[in-house]
Motif scaffolding. Structure first.
Motif, PDB file in Angstrom:
ATOM      1  N   VAL A  46       0.874  -1.173   0.000  1.00 37.46           N
ATOM      2  CA  VAL A  46       0.000   0.000   0.000  1.00 37.46           C
ATOM      3  C   VAL A  46       0.908   1.219   0.000  1.00 37.46           C
ATOM      4  CG1 VAL A  46      -1.802   1.276   1.208  1.00 37.46           C
ATOM      5  CG2 VAL A  46      -1.798  -1.228   1.258  1.00 37.46           C
ATOM      6  N   GLY A  47       0.947   1.952  -1.121  1.00 35.67           N
ATOM      7  CA  GLY A  47       1.887   3.059  -1.229  1.00 35.67           C
ATOM      8  C   GLY A  47       3.306   2.536  -1.072  1.00 35.67           C
ATOM      9  N   PRO A  48       4.118   3.152  -0.199  1.00 40.39           N
ATOM     10  CA  PRO A  48       5.492   2.679  -0.009  1.00 40.39           C
ATOM     11  C   PRO A  48       5.613   1.556   1.009  1.00 40.39           C
ATOM     12  CG  PRO A  48       5.148   4.676   1.257  1.00 40.39           C
ATOM     13  CD  PRO A  48       3.855   4.419   0.513  1.00 40.39           C
ATOM     14  N   GLU A  49       4.507   1.157   1.639  1.00 38.76           N
ATOM     15  CA  GLU A  49       4.545   0.196   2.732  1.00 38.76           C
ATOM     16  C   GLU A  49       4.208  -1.217   2.262  1.00 38.76           C
ATOM     17  OE1 GLU A  49       5.294   0.903   5.860  1.00 38.76           O
ATOM     18  OE2 GLU A  49       5.254   3.095   5.852  1.00 38.76           O
ATOM     19  N   TRP A  50       5.036  -2.189   2.676  1.00 38.82           N
ATOM     20  CA  TRP A  50       4.726  -3.601   2.479  1.00 38.82           C
ATOM     21  C   TRP A  50       4.108  -4.133   3.763  1.00 38.82           C
ATOM     22  CZ3 TRP A  50       4.637  -6.291  -1.933  1.00 38.82           C
ATOM     23  CH2 TRP A  50       5.328  -5.766  -3.025  1.00 38.82           C
ATOM     24  N   LEU A  51       2.940  -4.764   3.630  1.00 41.35           N
ATOM     25  CA  LEU A  51       2.180  -5.223   4.788  1.00 41.35           C
ATOM     26  C   LEU A  51       1.719  -6.657   4.581  1.00 41.35           C
ATOM     27  CD1 LEU A  51      -0.023  -2.010   5.136  1.00 41.35           C
ATOM     28  CD2 LEU A  51       1.981  -2.575   6.529  1.00 41.35           C
ATOM     29  N   ALA A  52       1.214  -7.253   5.656  1.00 37.86           N
ATOM     30  CA  ALA A  52       0.725  -8.635   5.571  1.00 37.86           C
ATOM     31  C   ALA A  52      -0.287  -8.869   6.683  1.00 37.86           C
ATOM     32  CB  ALA A  52       1.883  -9.623   5.697  1.00 37.86           C
ATOM     33  N   PHE A  53      -1.192  -9.820   6.447  1.00 35.38           N
ATOM     34  CA  PHE A  53      -2.048 -10.301   7.533  1.00 35.38           C
ATOM     35  C   PHE A  53      -2.380 -11.772   7.279  1.00 35.38           C
ATOM     36  CE2 PHE A  53      -5.177  -8.045   4.737  1.00 35.38           C
ATOM     37  CZ  PHE A  53      -5.955  -9.132   4.358  1.00 35.38           C
TER      38      PHE A  53
ATOM     39  N   LEU B 118      -7.559   0.558   1.681  1.00 40.37           N
ATOM     40  CA  LEU B 118      -6.702   0.234   2.817  1.00 40.37           C
ATOM     41  C   LEU B 118      -5.704   1.361   3.092  1.00 40.37           C
ATOM     42  CD1 LEU B 118      -6.766  -2.158   4.665  1.00 40.37           C
ATOM     43  CD2 LEU B 118      -4.956  -3.228   3.345  1.00 40.37           C
ATOM     44  N   ARG B 119      -5.354   2.095   2.041  1.00 38.89           N
ATOM     45  CA  ARG B 119      -4.449   3.238   2.202  1.00 38.89           C
ATOM     46  C   ARG B 119      -5.061   4.276   3.155  1.00 38.89           C
ATOM     47  NH1 ARG B 119      -0.858   5.413  -1.427  1.00 38.89           N
ATOM     48  NH2 ARG B 119      -1.802   4.239  -3.142  1.00 38.89           N
ATOM     49  N   ASP B 120      -6.337   4.627   2.919  1.00 35.34           N
ATOM     50  CA  ASP B 120      -6.981   5.637   3.756  1.00 35.34           C
ATOM     51  C   ASP B 120      -7.333   5.089   5.129  1.00 35.34           C
ATOM     52  OD1 ASP B 120      -7.322   8.058   1.954  1.00 35.34           O
ATOM     53  OD2 ASP B 120      -8.177   6.498   0.687  1.00 35.34           O
TER      54      ASP B 120
ATOM     55  N   ALA C  74      -8.843  -2.514  -1.145  1.00 32.77           N
ATOM     56  CA  ALA C  74      -8.048  -2.075  -2.291  1.00 32.77           C
ATOM     57  C   ALA C  74      -6.604  -1.819  -1.868  1.00 32.77           C
ATOM     58  CB  ALA C  74      -8.656  -0.820  -2.903  1.00 32.77           C
ATOM     59  N   VAL C  75      -5.657  -2.432  -2.591  1.00 32.58           N
ATOM     60  CA  VAL C  75      -4.223  -2.248  -2.347  1.00 32.58           C
ATOM     61  C   VAL C  75      -3.545  -1.973  -3.686  1.00 32.58           C
ATOM     62  CG1 VAL C  75      -4.298  -3.776  -0.345  1.00 32.58           C
ATOM     63  CG2 VAL C  75      -3.690  -4.718  -2.572  1.00 32.58           C
ATOM     64  N   ASP C  76      -2.245  -1.648  -3.644  1.00 32.58           N
ATOM     65  CA  ASP C  76      -1.532  -1.290  -4.876  1.00 32.58           C
ATOM     66  C   ASP C  76      -0.875  -2.482  -5.555  1.00 32.58           C
ATOM     67  OD1 ASP C  76      -2.089   1.502  -4.743  1.00 32.58           O
ATOM     68  OD2 ASP C  76      -0.617   1.675  -3.144  1.00 32.58           O
ATOM     69  N   GLU C  77      -0.484  -3.488  -4.789  1.00 33.61           N
ATOM     70  CA  GLU C  77       0.238  -4.627  -5.362  1.00 33.61           C
ATOM     71  C   GLU C  77       0.096  -5.817  -4.417  1.00 33.61           C
ATOM     72  OE1 GLU C  77       4.841  -5.734  -6.730  1.00 33.61           O
ATOM     73  OE2 GLU C  77       4.300  -3.681  -6.174  1.00 33.61           O
ATOM     74  N   VAL C  78       0.037  -7.014  -4.967  1.00 31.72           N
ATOM     75  CA  VAL C  78      -0.053  -8.228  -4.151  1.00 31.72           C
ATOM     76  C   VAL C  78       1.139  -9.119  -4.486  1.00 31.72           C
ATOM     77  CG1 VAL C  78      -1.436 -10.244  -3.536  1.00 31.72           C
ATOM     78  CG2 VAL C  78      -2.576  -8.095  -4.137  1.00 31.72           C
TER      79      VAL C  78
ATOM     80  N   LEU D  92      -7.462  -5.069  12.568  1.00 28.87           N
ATOM     81  CA  LEU D  92      -7.760  -4.516  11.248  1.00 28.87           C
ATOM     82  C   LEU D  92      -9.265  -4.480  11.007  1.00 28.87           C
ATOM     83  CD1 LEU D  92      -6.809  -3.533   8.451  1.00 28.87           C
ATOM     84  CD2 LEU D  92      -6.713  -5.937   7.752  1.00 28.87           C
ATOM     85  N   PHE D  93      -9.954  -5.577  11.311  1.00 30.21           N
ATOM     86  CA  PHE D  93     -11.391  -5.594  11.054  1.00 30.21           C
ATOM     87  C   PHE D  93     -12.150  -4.745  12.077  1.00 30.21           C
ATOM     88  CE2 PHE D  93     -10.190  -9.269   8.503  1.00 30.21           C
ATOM     89  CZ  PHE D  93     -10.913  -9.011   7.356  1.00 30.21           C
ATOM     90  N   ASP D  94     -11.607  -4.569  13.276  1.00 36.72           N
ATOM     91  CA  ASP D  94     -12.209  -3.614  14.207  1.00 36.72           C
ATOM     92  C   ASP D  94     -12.166  -2.215  13.628  1.00 36.72           C
ATOM     93  OD1 ASP D  94     -12.853  -5.502  16.075  1.00 36.72           O
ATOM     94  OD2 ASP D  94     -11.101  -5.173  17.344  1.00 36.72           O
ATOM     95  N   MET D  95     -11.035  -1.851  12.988  1.00 39.90           N
ATOM     96  CA  MET D  95     -10.917  -0.539  12.363  1.00 39.90           C
ATOM     97  C   MET D  95     -11.903  -0.391  11.219  1.00 39.90           C
ATOM     98  SD  MET D  95      -6.762  -0.111  12.286  1.00 39.90           S
ATOM     99  CE  MET D  95      -6.859   1.457  11.403  1.00 39.90           C
ATOM    100  N   ILE D  96     -12.124  -1.473  10.462  1.00 35.22           N
ATOM    101  CA  ILE D  96     -13.092  -1.425   9.367  1.00 35.22           C
ATOM    102  C   ILE D  96     -14.494  -1.160   9.904  1.00 35.22           C
ATOM    103  CG2 ILE D  96     -14.241  -2.820   7.599  1.00 35.22           C
ATOM    104  CD1 ILE D  96     -11.541  -4.160   7.067  1.00 35.22           C
ATOM    105  N   HIS D  97     -14.895  -1.900  10.946  1.00 33.63           N
ATOM    106  CA  HIS D  97     -16.220  -1.709  11.508  1.00 33.63           C
ATOM    107  C   HIS D  97     -16.401  -0.296  12.050  1.00 33.63           C
ATOM    108  CE1 HIS D  97     -17.455  -5.824  11.006  1.00 33.63           C
ATOM    109  NE2 HIS D  97     -16.434  -6.288  11.699  1.00 33.63           N
ATOM    110  N   THR D  98     -15.349   0.211  12.700  1.00 35.10           N
ATOM    111  CA  THR D  98     -15.436   1.569  13.274  1.00 35.10           C
ATOM    112  C   THR D  98     -15.569   2.617  12.175  1.00 35.10           C
ATOM    113  OG1 THR D  98     -14.084   0.894  15.161  1.00 35.10           O
ATOM    114  CG2 THR D  98     -14.228   3.258  14.699  1.00 35.10           C
ATOM    115  N   SER D  99     -14.837   2.439  11.067  1.00 34.42           N
ATOM    116  CA  SER D  99     -14.866   3.431   9.990  1.00 34.42           C
ATOM    117  C   SER D  99     -16.209   3.508   9.285  1.00 34.42           C
ATOM    118  CB  SER D  99     -13.769   3.115   8.966  1.00 34.42           C
ATOM    119  OG  SER D  99     -14.095   1.961   8.211  1.00 34.42           O
ATOM    120  N   LEU D 100     -16.994   2.440   9.372  1.00 37.13           N
ATOM    121  CA  LEU D 100     -18.272   2.403   8.660  1.00 37.13           C
ATOM    122  C   LEU D 100     -19.454   2.836   9.525  1.00 37.13           C
ATOM    123  CD1 LEU D 100     -17.861  -0.911   6.622  1.00 37.13           C
ATOM    124  CD2 LEU D 100     -17.534   1.439   5.845  1.00 37.13           C
ATOM    125  N   LYS D 101     -19.189   3.151  10.776  1.00 40.35           N
ATOM    126  CA  LYS D 101     -20.290   3.586  11.650  1.00 40.35           C
ATOM    127  C   LYS D 101     -20.735   4.992  11.301  1.00 40.35           C
ATOM    128  CE  LYS D 101     -19.109   0.644  15.583  1.00 40.35           C
ATOM    129  NZ  LYS D 101     -18.665   0.607  17.004  1.00 40.35           N
TER     130      LYS D 101
END
Length: 219
Positions: free
Chosen positions: A78-85, A126-128, A161-165, A210-219
């Motif tokens: 995502v952008g310059p960051e490499w992440l994983a879950f 996911l970036r935002d 949505a991410v930039d690369e997988v 991560l999914f807690d953040m998703i639920h919170t963002s959609l409230k």
């Protein structure tokens, strides 16, 4: 000890001199009952001791991995960051596609709705969500997603949505170190640790956070 077999197919059969009188009727040794009986005897023989030891070791190692010694992770950028879950939260990876905005919802995290195999899924940036700054100018069309990580959690599906997988990796749990104290922004809330993958440092995200953040963002 291996059973002694009459390998007549190698002497008078199709691999020999073709002098077997049964060939005219069966055409090929594979159709002959002698060949079939020999095959059953091979499968019925007891396995060699070294084979039993090898598979005992393999199964024991796999059981240890599944108990938590090894993490199976989906790696992405995502952008310059490499992440994983945790890959167990994944359903599939989908190519970039057009999304449709939801009326009266203009927040940056919720991009809109996408069609995945005939089903409408909520698409989130996911970036935002993680507060990662864009790298240069935003690529692509404004009505298209990046690559989509289609996930499922507690019976609900989300397209992230991410930039690369990069793909799936298996990482020993001991190789994941604590997240650095310098980590800032929203992604620090989901950070679980970091590990080295080939030539890059990868941030490991907690699936639950991560999914807690998703639920919170959609409230």
């Amino acid at each position: 000890m291996l059973p002694v077999l009459d390998d007549c197919w190698n002497r008078i059969g199709v691999r020999g001199d073709h002098s077997c009188p049964e060939l005219a009727a069966v055409i090929h040794c594979h159709n002959c009952p002698v060949f079939s009986r020999a095959g059953r005897r091979l499968f019925d023989r007891p396995p060699p001791a070294e084979c039993v030891e090898e598979w005992t070791e393999r199964l024991a190692r796999r059981e240890g991995e599944e108990s938590g010694d090894v993490l199976a992770l989906i790696v992405f950028r995502v952008g310059p960051e490499w992440l994983a879950f945790d890959v167990h939260a994944m359903v599939e990876v989908a190519e970039p596609r057009r999304f449709h905005r939801i009326p009266h919802r203009r927040d940056a995290v919720l991009q809109g709705i996408v069609n995945i195999r005939g089903e409408l899924q909520l698409c989130l940036s996911l970036r935002d969500l993680l507060g990662i700054a864009a790298e240069g100018s935003a690529p692509g069309r404004p009505d298209r997603t990046g690559w989509l990580l289609v996930t499922e959690h507690e019976g609900r599906r989300w397209a992230l949505a991410v930039d690369e997988v990069a793909g799936v990796v298996r990482v020993p749990r001991a190789a994941v170190s604590n997240a650095p104290a310098t980590l800032t922004g929203s992604r620090s809330s989901a950070a679980q640790g970091v590990f080295l993958g080939e030539d890059r440092r990868v941030g490991c995200l907690s699936t639950e956070r991560l999914f807690d953040m998703i639920h919170t963002s959609l409230k």
